[in-house]
Design an enzyme around this catalytic site. Sequence first.
Site, PDB file in Angstrom:
ATOM      1  CB  VAL A  25      40.337 -29.760   2.652  1.00 60.14           C
ATOM      2  CG1 VAL A  25      41.318 -29.067   2.115  1.00 60.14           C
ATOM      3  CG2 VAL A  25      39.379 -30.089   1.528  1.00 60.14           C
ATOM      4  CG  ASP A 130      20.451 -25.693  -7.030  1.00 61.83           C
ATOM      5  OD1 ASP A 130      19.457 -26.026  -6.022  1.00 61.83           O
ATOM      6  OD2 ASP A 130      20.837 -24.655  -7.137  1.00 61.83           O
ATOM      7  NE  ARG A 165      -7.367 -27.338   2.322  1.00 64.16           N
ATOM      8  CZ  ARG A 165      -7.511 -27.095   3.509  1.00 64.16           C
ATOM      9  NH1 ARG A 165      -6.576 -27.354   4.289  1.00 64.16           N
ATOM     10  NH2 ARG A 165      -8.436 -26.265   3.929  1.00 64.16           N
ATOM     11  N   GLY A 173      15.701 -24.767  -6.743  1.00 62.95           N
ATOM     12  CA  GLY A 173      16.247 -25.140  -8.032  1.00 62.95           C
ATOM     13  C   GLY A 173      15.760 -24.106  -9.027  1.00 62.95           C
ATOM     14  CB  ALA A 189       4.607 -35.454  -6.183  1.00 60.23           C
TER      15      ALA A 189
END
Length: 321
Positions: A25, A130, A165, A173, A189
């Site tokens: 900017v 986010d 484990r 979020g 995951a």
Amino acid sequence: MSLKSIAVMTSGGDSPGMNAAARAVVRTALFEGVKVWGINNGYHGLLDEDMFEMQSKNVSDIIQRGGTFLGTARCKRWETPEGRRLGYENLKKRGIEGLVVIGGDGSLRGASLLSKETGMPIVGLPGTIDNDVWGSDYTIGCDTAANTIIDAINKLRDTASAHRRVIVLEVMGHHSGWLAMVSGISGGAEYILVPEEPYDLDAICNDMSEAYKKGKRYIMVVVAEGAGSGQEIGKYIAEKTQLDTRVSVLGHIQRGGSPSVIDRVRASQLGEKAALAIISGLSDIVFGFSKGRVVSIDLHDAVNNKKKLDPEYMHLAKVLF
Ligand code: F6P
């Protein structure tokens, strides 16, 4: 109409790439022969008259830094019409004719009110890890934050596998599952819990027990903070399944760090567009990305609509599980 003096500020939670955007900017304005001011500490700076005229050197050596050299804040006083009027007067006093605000939806909402109440020209840039600003596929900083999470997942997988484990990783979020979703998908995951979609923890626990019986070595659960507390979810899983379970809460490490190439380039592109738009007299727009291209979004639409999590991500997460 062509403005002669503009200002730039960052507001709300910092995100990696805000510096690159502000730098673009400033340098674009100077290139166009326009005066450019920096506002310190978000809307606080507007109220406390904490602002300074910038030169090119003020934005040297910052493109590689996380955080924001202008400082940022969440500002209660800005939530009142009196506060916004004072901010407007402080801008006018210095001959500042337009403002670029870099921040998340709350910050852009504050900017939209300023424009509505005072007529001050505003151009917004979506700056938040986010990735939850309506109308844009992308917000400044989301890529770096997702990469930070991936790094954590890779490390957690090593130790999870070594010990057989279950690892529950809580990521940021409150209202948006984007970070959890993209990092969960790219980190492999088994379960990704997001605020946008209900989940059945008992069913998940049963699945986990079955998977372990069949020889599964370890399980990664990524949970967005808005979908539940990682600690509580981990405790529940441990009690219900009797599997050895550990919880990691990644916290503010996700907000920092040197911005990725994507965040630096995109923030620079957005910063240039914002400066050119405000200088040419445009107002009430936010620049973002759609399908890889810069797009302009109506500011009021951006703050009055809620961005949805892409259903294709949710589907993909189920397919890849
Ligand atoms: O807006 C980004 C965000 O990182 C959210 O994901 C998180 O919940 C929140 O900010 C926390 O912000 P702070 O600690 O600055 O209040």
